[in-house]
Design an enzyme around this catalytic site. Sequence first.
Site, PDB file in Angstrom:
ATOM      1  N   ASP A 216     -21.849  38.003  47.282  1.00  0.00           N
ATOM      2  CA  ASP A 216     -23.140  38.778  48.339  1.00  0.00           C
ATOM      3  C   ASP A 216     -22.551  38.888  49.344  1.00  0.00           C
ATOM      4  O   ASP A 216     -21.599  37.583  49.952  1.00  0.00           O
ATOM      5  CB  ASP A 216     -24.025  37.287  48.082  1.00  0.00           C
ATOM      6  CG  ASP A 216     -25.407  38.033  48.683  1.00  0.00           C
ATOM      7  OD1 ASP A 216     -25.943  38.862  48.713  1.00  0.00           O
ATOM      8  OD2 ASP A 216     -25.729  37.283  50.326  1.00  0.00           O
ATOM      9  N   GLU A 280     -20.657  42.601  46.560  1.00  0.00           N
ATOM     10  CA  GLU A 280     -21.098  43.765  47.287  1.00  0.00           C
ATOM     11  C   GLU A 280     -20.215  43.561  48.767  1.00  0.00           C
ATOM     12  O   GLU A 280     -20.300  43.260  49.909  1.00  0.00           O
ATOM     13  CB  GLU A 280     -22.362  42.825  47.639  1.00  0.00           C
ATOM     14  CG  GLU A 280     -23.162  43.418  48.187  1.00  0.00           C
ATOM     15  CD  GLU A 280     -24.757  43.422  49.089  1.00  0.00           C
ATOM     16  OE1 GLU A 280     -25.810  43.607  49.133  1.00  0.00           O
ATOM     17  OE2 GLU A 280     -23.969  42.011  49.110  1.00  0.00           O
TER      18      GLU A 280
END
Length: 546
Positions: A216, A280
């Site tokens: 993330d 990401e």
Amino acid sequence: MASAPSRSTPWWRDAVCYQIYVRSFADADGDGVGDLRGITAHLDYLERLNVDALWLTPFYTSPQADHGYDVADYRDVDPLFGTLADFDEMLAGAHARDLRVIVDLVPNHTSSAHPWFVAALADGPDSTARKRYLFRDGRGPDGAEPPNNWQSVFGGPAWTRVPDPSTGSGHRGQWYLHLFDPEQPDLNWDDPDVGDEFESVLRFWLDRGVDGFRVDVAHGLFKETGMPDVRGGAGTGPTLDDTMSQWDRPYWDQPGVHDVYRRWRQVLDSYPGDRMMIGEAWVGSPESMAQYVRADEMNQVFNFHWLSTPFSAPALRDVIAETYAAVGPVGATPTWVLSNHDVVRTVTHYGGGDLGLARAKASMLAMLALPGSAYVYQGEELGLPQVDVAPADRQDPTWLRGGGVGRDGCRVPLPWSGQAPPFGFSPDSPQPVRTWLPQPGWFRDYTVEHESHDPFSTLSFMRYAIARRRGLVDRLSHELEMLDRGDDVVAFRRAGVDGAPGLVCVVNCGTVDVPVDDLGTAVVLSSALAEGTGQLLPDSAAWFLS
Ligand code: BGC
């Protein structure tokens, strides 16, 4: 077009990976929130969809301020989602069906309920505990102004002031940085405790048998030295992806991140079975993106270009060219994403209704024909449009902090069966379970049950497309040859290997039919081919063996 990694073929290179937003996939215990046993109960469905891998969004212990992206214990399962034993059972069930499992890792920030942050508040300035986060004195008289002008991705200032434990509750103390919600304090990655902790967390899940990690906010973690003001004003974007992609910010894409991923890569490579990580990383240029997938760093990064691109042939050709420009020079594999839990669903993004669905299916066919791995977000296989969640029902912190309409509309619990909410998402009970976000009545036309009985449904189309891809992919080159079929057409060919035929994919983004009768011997699959005419209809795509 260049690319084609010649490294040996790890499982993830051409995988179709299905993203499970755990809260909204399936609820086994009847509380209206999805859980791990809900996933286990639907593994047959996922196997039948012919996907290769599952990515699970965070299911760890969390107050759920950002629906799990605020982690209080990285080594346990939140009771909302089950137990570690439920996780092990789900993982074993997935592996028994040859489905790999990727879990989400959230290293940019913890929850404010994490024991480290609780200690940081209690221990005060200059303590060891505070050094693990980004605490600073404020500016102006009495330090009443935030340390700089940074804005949270979710809206409002990125700093919150805390009481000073040494002077009592009446005095105001330091400020801490949170690029997202105030309940998501940013970690200080210059503190060695942080790196050691995350290596240990990686090992915890690798030892349990996970196949990889989705990292993330991989472009976060480090902040520019001195944490200077954002030049030209802080600003915020109207949507999460806009704000996340304001890449010239002093808190994104700092050089220090690469050492972290090198360290993690060594950990991954020390385990058997091609363990992997996908980042990401919202970065500004193909060159920056390539840095993340150098041979000793991440295995993949998400390629977000497509999901904000209109259904236009020049735009889609650019996406493909830019993607190859990014990954080609470092020998990495491309990835393709049309949708996820942070963006408007593809059908709606492309205009909604029949038009939006036609374009979503055409884009899906193109994505599945391209070399590399494809990430499919739950509900995409049903052709689900965005839900217009009433303001009173919205739960996304983006909405609650005034950062825009929020992401709830793509997170509504999946419809599995039946004619009324909860549409099989939760177990039957005398009083129908209220799902955590309400499902609209029109979901009855999109249930798995309904679409399974219809050979022309989006689900039937997706099952067939992914199965055909699986049958072809090992015999196709990673080289991509772009074909010129006119301005409004995206067309490309992958050569076959070992004497197998190649695959041609044509996408008609224009307004008139496009002749395709010269393209190949057999139509593998089409989202809308006018039977017998050799014409591909507007807003559709087809595959040919050639
Ligand atoms: C996740 C979001 C989350 C944010 C903060 C994003 O990358 O995809 O859902 O709100 O990170 O963790």
